[in-house]
Design a protein around this motif. Structure first.
Motif, PDB file in Angstrom:
ATOM      1  N   THR A  69       0.647  -1.319   0.061  1.00 58.12           N
ATOM      2  CA  THR A  69      -0.171  -0.090  -0.025  1.00 58.12           C
ATOM      3  C   THR A  69       0.732   1.236  -0.016  1.00 58.12           C
ATOM      4  O   THR A  69       0.412   2.261  -0.351  1.00 58.12           O
ATOM      5  CB  THR A  69      -0.686   0.046   1.445  1.00 58.12           C
ATOM      6  N   ASN A  70       2.329   1.455   0.281  1.00 56.47           N
ATOM      7  CA  ASN A  70       2.852   2.312   0.476  1.00 56.47           C
ATOM      8  C   ASN A  70       3.360   2.803  -0.809  1.00 56.47           C
ATOM      9  O   ASN A  70       3.677   2.022  -1.691  1.00 56.47           O
ATOM     10  CB  ASN A  70       3.971   2.399   1.890  1.00 56.47           C
ATOM     11  N   CYS A  81       9.776   2.539   5.939  1.00 60.91           N
ATOM     12  CA  CYS A  81       8.266   2.837   5.999  1.00 60.91           C
ATOM     13  C   CYS A  81       7.279   1.720   6.423  1.00 60.91           C
ATOM     14  O   CYS A  81       7.847   0.644   6.435  1.00 60.91           O
ATOM     15  CB  CYS A  81       7.455   3.226   4.453  1.00 60.91           C
ATOM     16  N   GLU A  82       6.241   1.971   6.810  1.00 61.75           N
ATOM     17  CA  GLU A  82       5.303   0.760   7.103  1.00 61.75           C
ATOM     18  C   GLU A  82       4.210   0.745   5.938  1.00 61.75           C
ATOM     19  O   GLU A  82       4.104   1.598   5.486  1.00 61.75           O
ATOM     20  CB  GLU A  82       4.328   0.953   8.552  1.00 61.75           C
ATOM     21  N   THR A  83       3.889  -0.588   5.811  1.00 59.76           N
ATOM     22  CA  THR A  83       3.112  -0.925   4.586  1.00 59.76           C
ATOM     23  C   THR A  83       2.335  -2.049   4.830  1.00 59.76           C
ATOM     24  O   THR A  83       2.533  -2.900   5.689  1.00 59.76           O
ATOM     25  CB  THR A  83       4.097  -1.166   3.235  1.00 59.76           C
ATOM     26  N   VAL A  84       1.267  -2.318   3.945  1.00 60.57           N
ATOM     27  CA  VAL A  84       0.298  -3.351   4.283  1.00 60.57           C
ATOM     28  C   VAL A  84       0.276  -4.339   3.065  1.00 60.57           C
ATOM     29  O   VAL A  84      -0.034  -3.819   1.954  1.00 60.57           O
ATOM     30  CB  VAL A  84      -1.247  -2.927   4.666  1.00 60.57           C
ATOM     31  N   TRP A 276      -4.387   4.093   8.005  1.00 62.33           N
ATOM     32  CA  TRP A 276      -4.431   5.116   6.890  1.00 62.33           C
ATOM     33  C   TRP A 276      -2.997   5.630   6.590  1.00 62.33           C
ATOM     34  O   TRP A 276      -2.530   6.000   5.418  1.00 62.33           O
ATOM     35  CB  TRP A 276      -5.275   6.297   7.123  1.00 62.33           C
ATOM     36  N   GLN A 277      -1.985   5.688   7.809  1.00 61.65           N
ATOM     37  CA  GLN A 277      -0.799   6.250   7.404  1.00 61.65           C
ATOM     38  C   GLN A 277       0.108   5.469   6.758  1.00 61.65           C
ATOM     39  O   GLN A 277       1.187   5.748   6.329  1.00 61.65           O
ATOM     40  CB  GLN A 277      -0.314   6.624   8.872  1.00 61.65           C
ATOM     41  N   THR A 278      -0.330   4.143   6.611  1.00 58.29           N
ATOM     42  CA  THR A 278       0.415   3.344   5.655  1.00 58.29           C
ATOM     43  C   THR A 278       0.226   3.087   4.256  1.00 58.29           C
ATOM     44  O   THR A 278       0.846   2.457   3.241  1.00 58.29           O
ATOM     45  CB  THR A 278       0.456   1.683   6.412  1.00 58.29           C
ATOM     46  N   PHE A 371      -1.601   4.442  18.210  1.00 57.17           N
ATOM     47  CA  PHE A 371      -1.011   3.682  16.614  1.00 57.17           C
ATOM     48  C   PHE A 371      -2.003   3.800  15.549  1.00 57.17           C
ATOM     49  O   PHE A 371      -1.511   3.869  14.465  1.00 57.17           O
ATOM     50  CB  PHE A 371      -0.885   2.196  17.043  1.00 57.17           C
ATOM     51  N   LEU A 372      -3.237   4.186  15.831  1.00 57.85           N
ATOM     52  CA  LEU A 372      -4.460   4.414  14.813  1.00 57.85           C
ATOM     53  C   LEU A 372      -4.572   5.638  14.193  1.00 57.85           C
ATOM     54  O   LEU A 372      -4.368   6.761  14.876  1.00 57.85           O
ATOM     55  CB  LEU A 372      -5.699   3.950  15.403  1.00 57.85           C
ATOM     56  N   SER A 373      -4.740   5.609  12.858  1.00 52.97           N
ATOM     57  CA  SER A 373      -5.282   6.862  12.245  1.00 52.97           C
ATOM     58  C   SER A 373      -6.585   6.770  11.414  1.00 52.97           C
ATOM     59  O   SER A 373      -6.731   5.469  11.204  1.00 52.97           O
ATOM     60  CB  SER A 373      -4.162   7.487  11.319  1.00 52.97           C
TER      61      SER A 373
END
Length: 382
Positions: A69-70, A81-84, A276-278, A371-373
């Motif tokens: 996703t990123n 980065c964090e990504t899903v 959402w941030q990922t 942790f959540l957005s």
């Protein structure tokens, strides 16, 4: 498994619990001291049972850009980065952290997802692709330093992080996205991925990265497995308090990091999971992109992940109700010295932070977690 490290941890009082997949994880029985260190000083957590996958080859950045996703094409060496990983219908597979190096990218994935991610990546490598994946979990180790004293600990050990590469650009989130929790304890850049470099720590080559894996400030260390015991000894001798898997799980729930098989399943997408941030909303096509774009454009997020403060014990899987109507499901639960906490998916239309609910026969209230957005989606129709 590194036997020398296990013996060192055992001498510090650790016992070892096995996960459902047979992975041994240390538990130190010092919960009060470890949690206090994570909040006020520095704790060290052994995350070597998490998966580490190396992706090499000239096409690696393009490949990863198309798989998650990123936006990998914006990243440079020494950035992360964090990504899903998601399915074609945007259902979550895993939340991963990617560390970009000159010649490869290292993916840090959840303990129970490394085989699935390896198979997933291999599935999408075509004969013409210059992409080579390798599971390096057994040949490397991983620790996380957690707490506001993490930088001071590194400085005490003679490590001064001098970033040659600037921090990666923040994702440009759509206007309907709330920023991450900005309370003082979570405002440091060390509380999230961004940069990493290889340094020598007491003579041991270590990749040190910003981000503890939680919302708490800290760093993550990746290193050759033969150096695991020596590095653990160095960090604990310098004052880091051992933090076991039970304390990690408590912090995970209280800070809101979703976990595979609990919050990250094929029942939910990353927008619902507060990730959402990922997600890059500007990049081109990737697996699941069409569904993500449609959910955002048409405000299709019908449920969202929230923390719950509970009045009594409960169990994951318990129905959450509001005004006698089912609005969600409890996915994780932990009992702490501060009370009872859980994570739950709650229908967006029902409300968010401050919503009073019943979890089975237990009273609860929804709370936001660092942790959540999330998006401004309270007024959407279900």
């Amino acid at each position: 498994m590194n036997q020398e490290l296990r013996e060192l941890q055992r001498s510090a009082g650790a016992t070892f619990a096995s996960s459902a997949s047979g992975i041994e994880m240390p538990i130190f029985g010092n919960d009060a001291a470890a949690l206090r260190a994570a909040r006020e000083g520095v704790a060290i957590c052994d995350r070597s049972h998490w998966g580490r996958i190396q992706v090499a080859g000239a096409d690696r950045i393009r490949f990863l850009h198309n798989q998650t996703t990123n936006d990998f094409q914006k990243l440079k060496p020494q950035q992360s980065c964090e990504t899903v990983f998601i399915t074609s219908t945007a259902r979550t597979i895993d939340l991963a952290t990617a560390y970009i190096a000159e010649d490869a990218t290292i993916l840090l994935v959840s303990p129970n997802r490394r085989e699935k991610i390896m198979a997933w990546l291999d599935r999408y490598i075509f004969p013409a692709d210059k992409v080579y994946i390798e599971d390096i979990t057994d040949s490397t180790g991983c620790f996380s330093a957690i707490g506001p004293g993490s930088t001071a600990l590194l400085e005490q050990l003679g490590v001064s992080l001098d970033w040659e590469s600037p921090a990666p650009p923040e994702n440009v989130l759509p206007e309907n996205v709330l920023p991450e929790n900005s309370s003082p304890e979570n405002s440091s850049p060390e509380n999230k991925p961004g940069r990493h470099q290889i340094v020598e720590l007491n003579g041991i080559p270590v990749r040190i990265a910003t981000g503890s894996g939680l919302a708490a400030v800290g760093y993550t260390f990746i290193f050759a497995i033969e150096n695991a015991a020596a590095l653990w000894q160095t960090l604990t001798n310098a004052g880091a308090v051992c933090l076991g898997e039970d304390c990690w799980e408590q912090l995970r729930i209280q800070q809101g990091r979703p976990a595979p098989d609990l919050e990250l399943t094929e029942d939910y997408n990353p927008l619902e999971a507060g990730l959402w941030q990922t997600i890059s909303f500007e990049k081109g096509c990737y697996i699941g992109q069409e569904t993500i774009a449609r959910l955002n454009t048409y405000k299709g997020v019908k449920q969202q992940l929230w923390g719950l403060r509970l009045s009594a014990p409960s169990e994951p899987g318990t129905t959450v109700t509001a005004e006698e109507e089912k609005v969600g499901t409890l996915t994780s639960y932990v009992e702490t010295s501060e009370g009872f906490f859980g994570l739950a998916y709650i229908r967006t239309k029902a409300g968010g932070a401050g919503l009073k609910v019943r979890v089975g026969n237990v009273d609860g209230v929804a709370i936001d977690l660092p942790f959540l957005s999330r998006g401004y989606l309270q007024d959407q129709e279900v």
